[in-house]
Design an enzyme around this catalytic site. Structure first.
Site, short mmCIF file in Angstrom:
data_model
loop_
_atom_site.label_atom_id
_atom_site.label_comp_id
_atom_site.label_asym_id
_atom_site.label_seq_id
_atom_site.Cartn_x
_atom_site.Cartn_y
_atom_site.Cartn_z
N THR A 138 0.78 -1.11 0.31
CA THR A 138 -0.27 -0.23 0.67
C THR A 138 1.25 1.47 0.12
O THR A 138 0.60 2.19 -0.65
CB THR A 138 -1.22 0.17 1.31
OG1 THR A 138 -1.85 -0.94 1.31
CG2 THR A 138 -1.72 0.97 0.69
N LYS A 161 -8.68 -0.69 -5.67
CA LYS A 161 -7.79 -1.70 -4.31
C LYS A 161 -9.33 -3.03 -4.75
O LYS A 161 -10.60 -2.35 -5.14
CB LYS A 161 -8.59 -1.28 -2.54
CG LYS A 161 -8.14 -2.54 -1.25
CD LYS A 161 -7.08 -2.66 -2.00
CE LYS A 161 -6.07 -3.84 -0.43
NZ LYS A 161 -4.97 -4.34 -0.72
N GLU A 197 -4.90 -2.20 -6.92
CA GLU A 197 -3.24 -2.85 -5.86
C GLU A 197 -4.35 -4.19 -4.92
O GLU A 197 -5.97 -4.41 -4.78
CB GLU A 197 -3.71 -2.07 -4.33
CG GLU A 197 -3.29 -2.54 -3.35
CD GLU A 197 -2.79 -1.54 -2.19
OE1 GLU A 197 -2.12 -2.72 -1.56
OE2 GLU A 197 -3.48 -0.83 -2.39
#
Length: 242
Positions: free
Chosen positions: A16, A37, A109
């Protein structure tokens, strides 16, 4: 490179914070950035997730999540236990593609490593990257054991004909041991891809303004930074064994 997928070799490797650094460097270079995300776990409704943390550190970026589950587990397991619908790789790809129509760069991510399961069918971040035909950045740890997990990740990417953009060390200790110093040279060899950055330990604890100012100095020009891999590798090289 409108979409870049960022995965780790495992959990707690600095994924992160690395995503935030890449976002900050891109924003400093004048690009509009979104962070997606793929699946947020271990966070309840209204709580601060990884995408929000990236935005806090990186500055003016769009933060989004595809799905959120309360327990800190693999997304597929967390979805099943919560009784909620799992996130599918195609949903992640579609969300990223939509963001890419409105931003210069979208950072996707993952959750944990590349092959962490999203659903009961075994869908993973690698499947989302294939749908997007996006390059992948691998975030690795510095110390002993990282060569194995990095090479396994790189082999899986190659088996899927995915482009491994490079490797970033997500947390570099203030006093690196012998293994970490040797790994600086060895990581690009086992990955078959360049080392594109090294983040200092504790980078995520910096004040946002300081983080944004320093982030380009942790990343190579390929990631809109000014970090020099060759110079860092030479600096960290341990003396030869007598």
């Amino acid at each position: 490179m409108p979409v870049l997928v960022i995965t780790g070799t495992g959990t707690e490797v600095g994924k992160t914070v690395t995503t935030a650094a890449v976002a900050a460097a891109a924003v400093a270079a004048g690009r509009s950035v979104a962070v997606l995300k793929a699946a947020q776990t271990g966070v309840g409704p209204g709580e601060h997730g990884d995408a929000a943390e990236t935005a806090r550190l990186a500055g003016p970026v769009t933060a989004a999540e595809t799905a959120r589950y309360p327990e800190p587990l693999a997304p597929g397991t967390a979805a099943r236990r919560s009784g909620r619908a799992p996130v599918r790789p195609l949903e992640v790809a579609e969300a990223a593609a939509k963001l890419a129509t409105e931003h210069d760069l979208v950072l996707v991510e993952g959750a944990g490593g590349l092959l962490v399961r999203f659903d009961e069918a075994g869908g993973t971040l690698a499947d989302a990257a294939q749908s997007l035909r996006a390059p992948v950045l691998v975030v690795a740890s510095a110390g002993l054991g990282t060569l194995n997990t990095t090479e396994l990740t790189a082999r899986e990417l190659r088996s899927r004909s995915l482009d491994l953009l490079g490797v970033v060390i997500g947390s570099w200790p203030a006093e690196p041991d012998l293994a970490a110093r040797c790994n600086v040279a060895d990581l690009p060899l086992v990955a078959g891809a360049p080392l594109l950055g090294v983040l200092p330990d504790g980078a995520g604890a910096l004040a946002p303004a300081r983080f944004r100012d320093q982030a380009p100095g942790w990343l190579a020009p390929r990631l809109h930074g000014r970090w020099n891999a060759e110079a860092f590798t030479e600096e960290q090289a341990p003396p030869s064994f007598p």
